[in-house]
Design a protein around this motif. Structure first.
Motif, PDB file in Angstrom:
ATOM      1  N   MET A  60      48.106  34.978  47.470  1.00  0.00           N
ATOM      2  CA  MET A  60      48.801  35.113  48.994  1.00  0.00           C
ATOM      3  C   MET A  60      48.378  36.647  49.484  1.00  0.00           C
ATOM      4  O   MET A  60      49.211  37.646  48.878  1.00  0.00           O
ATOM      5  CB  MET A  60      50.235  34.912  49.424  1.00  0.00           C
ATOM      6  CG  MET A  60      50.524  33.197  48.934  1.00  0.00           C
ATOM      7  SD  MET A  60      49.565  32.184  50.222  1.00  0.00           S
ATOM      8  CE  MET A  60      50.540  32.511  51.641  1.00  0.00           C
ATOM      9  N   HIS A  61      47.290  36.966  50.155  1.00  0.00           N
ATOM     10  CA  HIS A  61      46.964  38.423  50.349  1.00  0.00           C
ATOM     11  C   HIS A  61      48.024  39.083  51.299  1.00  0.00           C
ATOM     12  O   HIS A  61      47.841  40.266  51.381  1.00  0.00           O
ATOM     13  CB  HIS A  61      45.539  38.193  50.980  1.00  0.00           C
ATOM     14  CG  HIS A  61      44.474  37.922  50.298  1.00  0.00           C
ATOM     15  ND1 HIS A  61      43.814  38.896  49.538  1.00  0.00           N
ATOM     16  CD2 HIS A  61      43.895  36.688  49.817  1.00  0.00           C
ATOM     17  CE1 HIS A  61      42.923  38.020  48.921  1.00  0.00           C
ATOM     18  NE2 HIS A  61      42.869  36.933  49.168  1.00  0.00           N
ATOM     19  N   GLY A  62      48.681  38.398  52.082  1.00  0.00           N
ATOM     20  CA  GLY A  62      49.772  39.142  52.942  1.00  0.00           C
ATOM     21  C   GLY A  62      51.189  39.656  52.113  1.00  0.00           C
ATOM     22  O   GLY A  62      51.952  40.273  53.076  1.00  0.00           O
ATOM     23  N   ALA A  88      47.300  33.678  41.761  1.00  0.00           N
ATOM     24  CA  ALA A  88      48.462  34.357  41.193  1.00  0.00           C
ATOM     25  C   ALA A  88      48.877  33.719  39.915  1.00  0.00           C
ATOM     26  O   ALA A  88      49.113  32.677  40.004  1.00  0.00           O
ATOM     27  CB  ALA A  88      49.435  34.477  42.357  1.00  0.00           C
ATOM     28  N   VAL A  89      48.883  34.502  38.888  1.00  0.00           N
ATOM     29  CA  VAL A  89      49.337  33.966  37.799  1.00  0.00           C
ATOM     30  C   VAL A  89      50.936  34.559  37.407  1.00  0.00           C
ATOM     31  O   VAL A  89      51.238  35.759  37.442  1.00  0.00           O
ATOM     32  CB  VAL A  89      48.362  34.508  36.669  1.00  0.00           C
ATOM     33  CG1 VAL A  89      49.002  34.094  35.253  1.00  0.00           C
ATOM     34  CG2 VAL A  89      47.110  33.680  36.683  1.00  0.00           C
ATOM     35  N   LYS A  90      51.800  33.965  37.393  1.00  0.00           N
ATOM     36  CA  LYS A  90      53.301  34.123  37.062  1.00  0.00           C
ATOM     37  C   LYS A  90      53.560  34.129  35.733  1.00  0.00           C
ATOM     38  O   LYS A  90      53.861  32.767  35.164  1.00  0.00           O
ATOM     39  CB  LYS A  90      54.138  33.560  38.177  1.00  0.00           C
ATOM     40  CG  LYS A  90      55.650  33.850  37.634  1.00  0.00           C
ATOM     41  CD  LYS A  90      56.475  33.337  38.889  1.00  0.00           C
ATOM     42  CE  LYS A  90      56.654  34.530  39.644  1.00  0.00           C
ATOM     43  NZ  LYS A  90      57.811  34.383  40.642  1.00  0.00           N
ATOM     44  N   LEU A  97      55.843  33.782  51.402  1.00  0.00           N
ATOM     45  CA  LEU A  97      54.725  34.699  51.133  1.00  0.00           C
ATOM     46  C   LEU A  97      53.521  34.430  52.383  1.00  0.00           C
ATOM     47  O   LEU A  97      53.947  33.463  53.054  1.00  0.00           O
ATOM     48  CB  LEU A  97      53.886  34.155  50.009  1.00  0.00           C
ATOM     49  CG  LEU A  97      55.001  34.161  48.722  1.00  0.00           C
ATOM     50  CD1 LEU A  97      54.094  33.838  47.306  1.00  0.00           C
ATOM     51  CD2 LEU A  97      55.478  35.788  48.452  1.00  0.00           C
ATOM     52  N   LEU A  98      52.731  35.441  52.507  1.00  0.00           N
ATOM     53  CA  LEU A  98      52.188  35.441  53.830  1.00  0.00           C
ATOM     54  C   LEU A  98      50.795  35.404  53.502  1.00  0.00           C
ATOM     55  O   LEU A  98      50.228  36.300  52.580  1.00  0.00           O
ATOM     56  CB  LEU A  98      52.433  36.605  54.806  1.00  0.00           C
ATOM     57  CG  LEU A  98      53.905  36.934  55.226  1.00  0.00           C
ATOM     58  CD1 LEU A  98      54.136  38.077  55.544  1.00  0.00           C
ATOM     59  CD2 LEU A  98      54.138  35.314  55.947  1.00  0.00           C
ATOM     60  N   ASP A  99      49.818  34.611  54.017  1.00  0.00           N
ATOM     61  CA  ASP A  99      48.394  34.619  53.971  1.00  0.00           C
ATOM     62  C   ASP A  99      47.513  35.920  54.767  1.00  0.00           C
ATOM     63  O   ASP A  99      48.217  36.404  55.465  1.00  0.00           O
ATOM     64  CB  ASP A  99      47.651  33.371  53.993  1.00  0.00           C
ATOM     65  CG  ASP A  99      47.415  32.776  55.591  1.00  0.00           C
ATOM     66  OD1 ASP A  99      48.072  33.471  56.283  1.00  0.00           O
ATOM     67  OD2 ASP A  99      47.252  31.779  55.482  1.00  0.00           O
ATOM     68  N   GLU A 100      46.229  35.760  54.893  1.00  0.00           N
ATOM     69  CA  GLU A 100      45.633  36.766  55.749  1.00  0.00           C
ATOM     70  C   GLU A 100      45.972  36.517  56.976  1.00  0.00           C
ATOM     71  O   GLU A 100      45.963  37.625  57.880  1.00  0.00           O
ATOM     72  CB  GLU A 100      44.084  36.639  55.522  1.00  0.00           C
ATOM     73  CG  GLU A 100      43.568  37.000  54.073  1.00  0.00           C
ATOM     74  CD  GLU A 100      43.364  35.560  53.310  1.00  0.00           C
ATOM     75  OE1 GLU A 100      44.188  34.640  53.760  1.00  0.00           O
ATOM     76  OE2 GLU A 100      42.615  35.558  52.543  1.00  0.00           O
ATOM     77  N   SER A 101      46.206  35.468  57.615  1.00  0.00           N
ATOM     78  CA  SER A 101      46.623  35.180  59.118  1.00  0.00           C
ATOM     79  C   SER A 101      47.917  35.379  59.531  1.00  0.00           C
ATOM     80  O   SER A 101      48.550  34.954  60.400  1.00  0.00           O
ATOM     81  CB  SER A 101      45.950  33.907  59.555  1.00  0.00           C
ATOM     82  OG  SER A 101      46.595  32.812  58.893  1.00  0.00           O
ATOM     83  N   MET A 102      48.846  35.770  58.368  1.00  0.00           N
ATOM     84  CA  MET A 102      50.327  35.839  58.343  1.00  0.00           C
ATOM     85  C   MET A 102      50.902  34.359  58.683  1.00  0.00           C
ATOM     86  O   MET A 102      52.034  34.134  59.048  1.00  0.00           O
ATOM     87  CB  MET A 102      50.753  36.463  59.738  1.00  0.00           C
ATOM     88  CG  MET A 102      50.184  38.103  59.654  1.00  0.00           C
ATOM     89  SD  MET A 102      50.916  38.922  58.111  1.00  0.00           S
ATOM     90  CE  MET A 102      52.496  39.264  58.418  1.00  0.00           C
ATOM     91  N   THR A 103      50.271  33.376  58.274  1.00  0.00           N
ATOM     92  CA  THR A 103      50.929  32.202  58.073  1.00  0.00           C
ATOM     93  C   THR A 103      51.679  31.992  56.861  1.00  0.00           C
ATOM     94  O   THR A 103      51.511  32.495  55.463  1.00  0.00           O
ATOM     95  CB  THR A 103      49.764  31.071  57.643  1.00  0.00           C
ATOM     96  OG1 THR A 103      48.784  30.775  58.757  1.00  0.00           O
ATOM     97  CG2 THR A 103      50.463  29.548  57.529  1.00  0.00           C
ATOM     98  N   PRO A 104      53.255  31.608  57.061  1.00  0.00           N
ATOM     99  CA  PRO A 104      53.889  31.727  55.935  1.00  0.00           C
ATOM    100  C   PRO A 104      54.000  30.562  54.973  1.00  0.00           C
ATOM    101  O   PRO A 104      53.554  29.524  55.244  1.00  0.00           O
ATOM    102  CB  PRO A 104      55.422  31.648  56.739  1.00  0.00           C
ATOM    103  CG  PRO A 104      55.075  31.045  57.940  1.00  0.00           C
ATOM    104  CD  PRO A 104      53.678  31.315  58.109  1.00  0.00           C
TER     105      PRO A 104
END
Length: 354
Positions: free
Chosen positions: A106-108, A40-42, A160-167
């Motif tokens: 972060m995909h989630g 992700a580029v901000k 932010l959340l990843d594919e497994s919903m890890t915050p």
């Protein structure tokens, strides 16, 4: 690593609209591929008065943070660039400072997408996973870096959340850098203000309890929803806990074949009790984040005991843990059910095997 602006422009197709995935008070976010990794580029907005030395120092330090519940900073850059731009309706040749941050992607998405008018749209196990992980990430920032790192802008949009919903806690460091800018004032008007403790709003006082207050607001919004959150200051704590209990009882009972109501409701009520202490107006009455993590660890242990007892009452269970290395003696738990005088008695026998 330090990035060059032309490299970032290349992987974002010169910050193409097609690669934009989000925007906020601090800047625009783009999706890109760097060395085979999705990032992700901000691209930060132009911020008057933002000091370059402070910017470099801040993110050079944050780049060293490694924790499963903190978004990993991959690199950053800041370069001066001259280009034509409009000013007061006229085209002028101006020199601007481009500042860009690169993070793991972060995909989630962010937590705020899941918070509804009444509680969170996620199932309880996922909600608890997010609550516990956010607490552990914040604990790492407050206690594991030598000098405490304060976030100062913790809110659902920054979880932010990843594919497994890890915050993972995101936007770390930006709030301190732009605290006095116009952008920060806009963020406060747009909703960040609701996550700030009263001592900061009244006098600008900052301590570890700032982030704890914000954490409490996040948990309450997850468990009670946006609408019900505002009622927590209008009623006694006991009454608010009853309200949340009613919301989640209906939600859990609506699940077909659901059988862990008592266990999950203990988790819900325990978390809302913690959250209410976090948002106490008196910062000295708020718990420290490491105390919260310890309290959640104890809660998990109790819930596991309840779950095990529930399983044993339903059928006989044999749990074996063996060692192939000739290590210490290992317990073998055997449960025998004996029917005596029409009463089912459960006996526990503990055997040790090498």
């Amino acid at each position: 690593m330090d990035f060059k602006l032309h490299d970032i422009e290349a992987i974002t197709n010169n910050f193409a609209e097609a690669q934009k995935v989000g925007s906020g008070g601090y800047g625009e976010v783009y999706r890109a591929i760097h060395e085979g990794e999705e990032i992700a580029v901000k691209k930060l907005h132009q911020l008057q008065g933002l000091d370059n030395k402070q910017f470099d120092s801040e993110f050079r330090n944050l780049r060293n943070i490694r924790h499963q519940n903190v978004v990993r900073l991959i690199g950053y850059c800041y370069e001066t660039k001259s280009k034509y731009m409009k000013h007061n309706g006229e085209l002028v040749f101006a020199t601007i400072m481009e500042r860009v941050l690169c993070f793991e992607y972060m995909h989630g998405g962010s937590l705020d997408k899941h918070i509804q008018d009444e509680s969170c749209g996620l199932e309880w196990p996922t909600c608890y996973k997010i609550i516990k992980g956010t607490c552990e990430g914040l604990d790492h920032l407050h206690t594991s870096q030598g000098k405490p790192i304060f976030h100062l802008d913790l809110k659902p949009g920054n979880i932010l959340l990843d594919e497994s919903m890890t915050p993972k806690i995101g936007d770390l460091g930006l709030s301190r850098l732009v605290a006095s800018t116009k952008t920060r004032q806009t963020e406060m008007r747009d909703g960040t203000l609701g996550f700030m403790p009263p001592e900061y709003i009244d006098s600008g006082f900052i301590s570890k309890k700032f982030d704890v207050f914000s954490l409490g607001v996040i948990i309450i919004k997850m468990l009670a929803g946006d609408k019900s959150y505002f009622r927590c200051s209008e009623m006694p704590s006991e009454q608010f806990i009853e309200l949340v209990t009613e919301i989640w009882t209906k939600k859990l009972q609506a699940k077909p074949g659901y059988s862990s109501h008592e266990i999950d409701m203990l988790g819900v009520t325990s978390c809302v009790e913690i959250a209410l202490r976090c948002v106490d107006r008196d910062r000295n009455k708020r718990p420290c984040i490491n105390d919260i993590v310890h309290e959640l660890d104890q809660l998990e242990a109790k819930l596991k005991e309840m779950s095990l007892a529930s399983d044993v009452s339903n059928d006989a269970t044999v749990q074996v843990r063996s060692s192939t290395t000739g290590g210490p003696w290992v317990p073998l738990l055997c449960f025998f059910s004996i029917l005596e005088s029409s009463v089912l008695t459960v006996l526990t026998c503990q055997i040790y095997v090498c």
